[in-house]
Design a protein around this motif. Structure first.
Motif, PDB file in Angstrom:
ATOM      1  N   PHE A 122       0.676  -3.589   1.383  1.00 36.69           N
ATOM      2  CA  PHE A 122      -0.393  -2.708   0.866  1.00 36.69           C
ATOM      3  C   PHE A 122      -0.603  -2.981  -0.624  1.00 36.69           C
ATOM      4  O   PHE A 122      -1.735  -3.081  -1.097  1.00 36.69           O
ATOM      5  CB  PHE A 122      -0.023  -1.232   1.042  1.00 36.69           C
ATOM      6  CG  PHE A 122       0.023  -0.740   2.469  1.00 36.69           C
ATOM      7  CD1 PHE A 122      -0.614  -1.428   3.487  1.00 36.69           C
ATOM      8  CD2 PHE A 122       0.697   0.434   2.791  1.00 36.69           C
ATOM      9  CE1 PHE A 122      -0.573  -0.968   4.809  1.00 36.69           C
ATOM     10  CE2 PHE A 122       0.738   0.909   4.092  1.00 36.69           C
ATOM     11  CZ  PHE A 122       0.112   0.209   5.107  1.00 36.69           C
ATOM     12  N   LEU A 123       0.519  -3.087  -1.369  1.00 39.60           N
ATOM     13  CA  LEU A 123       0.384  -3.267  -2.828  1.00 39.60           C
ATOM     14  C   LEU A 123      -0.082  -4.678  -3.185  1.00 39.60           C
ATOM     15  O   LEU A 123      -0.590  -4.896  -4.274  1.00 39.60           O
ATOM     16  CB  LEU A 123       1.699  -2.917  -3.529  1.00 39.60           C
ATOM     17  CG  LEU A 123       1.995  -1.418  -3.590  1.00 39.60           C
ATOM     18  CD1 LEU A 123       3.353  -1.146  -4.231  1.00 39.60           C
ATOM     19  CD2 LEU A 123       0.899  -0.656  -4.345  1.00 39.60           C
ATOM     20  N   ASP A 124       0.085  -5.646  -2.275  1.00 37.89           N
ATOM     21  CA  ASP A 124      -0.512  -6.974  -2.514  1.00 37.89           C
ATOM     22  C   ASP A 124      -2.032  -6.876  -2.394  1.00 37.89           C
ATOM     23  O   ASP A 124      -2.771  -7.640  -3.002  1.00 37.89           O
ATOM     24  CB  ASP A 124      -0.038  -7.995  -1.469  1.00 37.89           C
ATOM     25  CG  ASP A 124       1.426  -8.338  -1.661  1.00 37.89           C
ATOM     26  OD1 ASP A 124       1.944  -8.111  -2.770  1.00 37.89           O
ATOM     27  OD2 ASP A 124       2.053  -8.834  -0.691  1.00 37.89           O
ATOM     28  N   ARG A 125      -2.495  -5.938  -1.535  1.00 37.12           N
ATOM     29  CA  ARG A 125      -3.927  -5.893  -1.203  1.00 37.12           C
ATOM     30  C   ARG A 125      -4.706  -4.914  -2.069  1.00 37.12           C
ATOM     31  O   ARG A 125      -5.902  -5.065  -2.268  1.00 37.12           O
ATOM     32  CB  ARG A 125      -4.055  -5.496   0.291  1.00 37.12           C
ATOM     33  CG  ARG A 125      -5.384  -5.794   0.922  1.00 37.12           C
ATOM     34  CD  ARG A 125      -5.668  -7.274   0.913  1.00 37.12           C
ATOM     35  NE  ARG A 125      -6.947  -7.614   1.527  1.00 37.12           N
ATOM     36  CZ  ARG A 125      -8.137  -7.483   0.920  1.00 37.12           C
ATOM     37  NH1 ARG A 125      -8.211  -7.006  -0.312  1.00 37.12           N
ATOM     38  NH2 ARG A 125      -9.242  -7.839   1.541  1.00 37.12           N
ATOM     39  N   ALA A 126      -4.019  -3.861  -2.578  1.00 30.82           N
ATOM     40  CA  ALA A 126      -4.722  -2.823  -3.359  1.00 30.82           C
ATOM     41  C   ALA A 126      -3.842  -2.384  -4.521  1.00 30.82           C
ATOM     42  O   ALA A 126      -2.619  -2.344  -4.390  1.00 30.82           O
ATOM     43  CB  ALA A 126      -5.041  -1.623  -2.474  1.00 30.82           C
ATOM     44  N   PRO A 127      -4.451  -2.014  -5.659  1.00 29.48           N
ATOM     45  CA  PRO A 127      -3.629  -1.588  -6.800  1.00 29.48           C
ATOM     46  C   PRO A 127      -2.929  -0.246  -6.573  1.00 29.48           C
ATOM     47  O   PRO A 127      -1.902   0.021  -7.196  1.00 29.48           O
ATOM     48  CB  PRO A 127      -4.633  -1.481  -7.953  1.00 29.48           C
ATOM     49  CG  PRO A 127      -5.995  -1.443  -7.324  1.00 29.48           C
ATOM     50  CD  PRO A 127      -5.887  -2.104  -5.975  1.00 29.48           C
ATOM     51  N   ARG A 128      -3.507   0.605  -5.687  1.00 26.51           N
ATOM     52  CA  ARG A 128      -2.888   1.920  -5.454  1.00 26.51           C
ATOM     53  C   ARG A 128      -2.824   2.234  -3.964  1.00 26.51           C
ATOM     54  O   ARG A 128      -3.707   1.839  -3.185  1.00 26.51           O
ATOM     55  CB  ARG A 128      -3.691   3.021  -6.145  1.00 26.51           C
ATOM     56  CG  ARG A 128      -3.654   2.885  -7.648  1.00 26.51           C
ATOM     57  CD  ARG A 128      -3.569   4.215  -8.317  1.00 26.51           C
ATOM     58  NE  ARG A 128      -4.858   4.873  -8.396  1.00 26.51           N
ATOM     59  CZ  ARG A 128      -5.061   5.983  -9.086  1.00 26.51           C
ATOM     60  NH1 ARG A 128      -4.070   6.568  -9.738  1.00 26.51           N
ATOM     61  NH2 ARG A 128      -6.240   6.527  -9.142  1.00 26.51           N
ATOM     62  N   VAL A 129      -1.786   2.985  -3.610  1.00 29.70           N
ATOM     63  CA  VAL A 129      -1.581   3.393  -2.214  1.00 29.70           C
ATOM     64  C   VAL A 129      -1.208   4.879  -2.209  1.00 29.70           C
ATOM     65  O   VAL A 129      -0.436   5.316  -3.065  1.00 29.70           O
ATOM     66  CB  VAL A 129      -0.408   2.596  -1.575  1.00 29.70           C
ATOM     67  CG1 VAL A 129      -0.118   3.077  -0.155  1.00 29.70           C
ATOM     68  CG2 VAL A 129      -0.695   1.099  -1.586  1.00 29.70           C
ATOM     69  N   LEU A 130      -1.767   5.637  -1.285  1.00 30.31           N
ATOM     70  CA  LEU A 130      -1.272   7.003  -1.030  1.00 30.31           C
ATOM     71  C   LEU A 130      -0.739   7.022   0.390  1.00 30.31           C
ATOM     72  O   LEU A 130      -1.466   6.679   1.343  1.00 30.31           O
ATOM     73  CB  LEU A 130      -2.388   8.033  -1.202  1.00 30.31           C
ATOM     74  CG  LEU A 130      -2.743   8.377  -2.654  1.00 30.31           C
ATOM     75  CD1 LEU A 130      -4.050   9.186  -2.713  1.00 30.31           C
ATOM     76  CD2 LEU A 130      -1.615   9.162  -3.331  1.00 30.31           C
ATOM     77  N   LEU A 131       0.532   7.387   0.508  1.00 25.39           N
ATOM     78  CA  LEU A 131       1.226   7.333   1.790  1.00 25.39           C
ATOM     79  C   LEU A 131       1.756   8.716   2.118  1.00 25.39           C
ATOM     80  O   LEU A 131       2.335   9.380   1.245  1.00 25.39           O
ATOM     81  CB  LEU A 131       2.401   6.355   1.636  1.00 25.39           C
ATOM     82  CG  LEU A 131       3.393   6.273   2.784  1.00 25.39           C
ATOM     83  CD1 LEU A 131       2.837   5.382   3.890  1.00 25.39           C
ATOM     84  CD2 LEU A 131       4.727   5.703   2.297  1.00 25.39           C
ATOM     85  N   ALA A 132       1.572   9.160   3.366  1.00 31.65           N
ATOM     86  CA  ALA A 132       2.156  10.445   3.789  1.00 31.65           C
ATOM     87  C   ALA A 132       3.087  10.178   4.956  1.00 31.65           C
ATOM     88  O   ALA A 132       2.717   9.473   5.906  1.00 31.65           O
ATOM     89  CB  ALA A 132       1.045  11.417   4.197  1.00 31.65           C
ATOM     90  N   ASP A 133       4.280  10.728   4.870  1.00 29.40           N
ATOM     91  CA  ASP A 133       5.281  10.419   5.898  1.00 29.40           C
ATOM     92  C   ASP A 133       6.282  11.562   6.059  1.00 29.40           C
ATOM     93  O   ASP A 133       6.660  12.208   5.084  1.00 29.40           O
ATOM     94  CB  ASP A 133       6.038   9.141   5.515  1.00 29.40           C
ATOM     95  CG  ASP A 133       7.104   8.819   6.530  1.00 29.40           C
ATOM     96  OD1 ASP A 133       6.736   8.454   7.661  1.00 29.40           O
ATOM     97  OD2 ASP A 133       8.296   8.969   6.213  1.00 29.40           O
ATOM     98  N   SER A 134       6.702  11.780   7.326  1.00 35.03           N
ATOM     99  CA  SER A 134       7.753  12.779   7.572  1.00 35.03           C
ATOM    100  C   SER A 134       8.944  12.139   8.278  1.00 35.03           C
ATOM    101  O   SER A 134       9.869  12.832   8.659  1.00 35.03           O
ATOM    102  CB  SER A 134       7.195  13.915   8.436  1.00 35.03           C
ATOM    103  OG  SER A 134       6.787  13.386   9.685  1.00 35.03           O
TER     104      SER A 134
END
Ligand SMILES: C[S@@+](CC[C@H](N)C(=O)[O-])C[C@H]1O[C@@H](n2cnc3c(N)ncnc32)[C@H](O)[C@@H]1O
Length: 227
Positions: free
Chosen positions: A171-183
């Motif tokens: 994800f970080l190779d493809r976009a400068p920022r990521v928002l991830l939600a996980d449980s």
């Protein structure tokens, strides 16, 4: 409903009934989500009809798109409350399922939204739900199909299989920022990612998952700064 949305709904309803007899799609209003509605498996779905064969069919064809997962619901609410992440941004929702996060991104002010899911029925669900909420999303099947730059990648409940952890670097190779939600991942510690907040939520319809899966963590991923 347009003719195209009608045909999407029919395709999804038929797919659902093939796996769970007598199951149907309902439109469900998400709590605290500015009127966002999704076509999901009905709340009181006929669990008593789930014999061994039906369970085997669900395992073969999990129909993630017929549920709004706790992490998806949490990330959708987070985006609607924090539109600074979205304004003027081209965003991609990876593992979009019903499209809940992609639709919240569009409602929250993203300039363009791509929903990515390997499941063709999930892509149909994204189109149906986007049109139902009056927003446009593009759909693709794989991250590699994405054309052009993207400012932000969104991903909710995609780490149910630990092998998917490899995606965090991609994800970080493809976009400068990521928002991830996980449980799901308790020992989450990945370079470039930091915890923003924790929310409580549950899957719709409610799968009665244990309390630990109702606690959703929202992480921000950013490319490490070069010295
Ligand atoms: C548990 S669902 C989450 C759906 C939605 N984000 C939500 O929170 O409600 C996970 C979704 O990820 C999709 N998925 C899994 N691996 C993927 C991959 N490599 N590329 C794109 N989608 C993927 C599945 O098809 C499924 O629809």
């Amino acid at each position: 409903m347009t003719a195209h949305a009608n045909s999407n709904r029919r395709t999804l309803s038929e797919a659902l009934a093939r796996v769970i007899p007598d199951a149907r799609l309902d439109t469900v209003l998400l709590p605290d989500s500015r009127g966002l509605e999704l076509h999901l498996l009905q709340e009181a779905y006929p669990q008593h009809l789930l014999d061994a064969e039906a369970v085997a069919r669900i395992m073969d064809e999990p129909m993630y798109w017929a549920f709004c997962w706790a992490a998806g619901q949490s990330l959708a609410c987070f985006l609607l409350e924090n539109s600074q992440y979205l304004e003027g941004q081209r965003v991609l929702d990876f593992g979009a399922g019903s499209g809940v996060v992609a639709i919240a991104a569009a409602l929250g002010g993203a300039s363009a939204v791509v929903a990515c899911d390997t499941d063709p029925l999930a892509r149909e669900a994204c189109l149906l739900n986007a049109s139902h909420n009056g927003v446009g999303v593009e759909v693709i099947g794989e991250l590699d199909e994405l054309m052009g730059p993207v400012d932000l990648i969104l991903a909710a409940d995609v780490l149910y299989d630990r092998s998917n952890l490899d995606w965090l670097g991609r994800f970080l190779d493809r976009a400068p920022r990521v928002l991830l939600a996980d449980s799901r991942i308790k020992d989450f510690d990945f370079e470039g990612y930091r915890l923003l907040e924790t929310r409580r939520s549950h899957t719709l319809p409610d799968l009665d998952e244990s309390q630990e899966f109702r606690e959703v963590r929202v992480y921000l991923g950013q490319r490490p700064r070069r010295p």
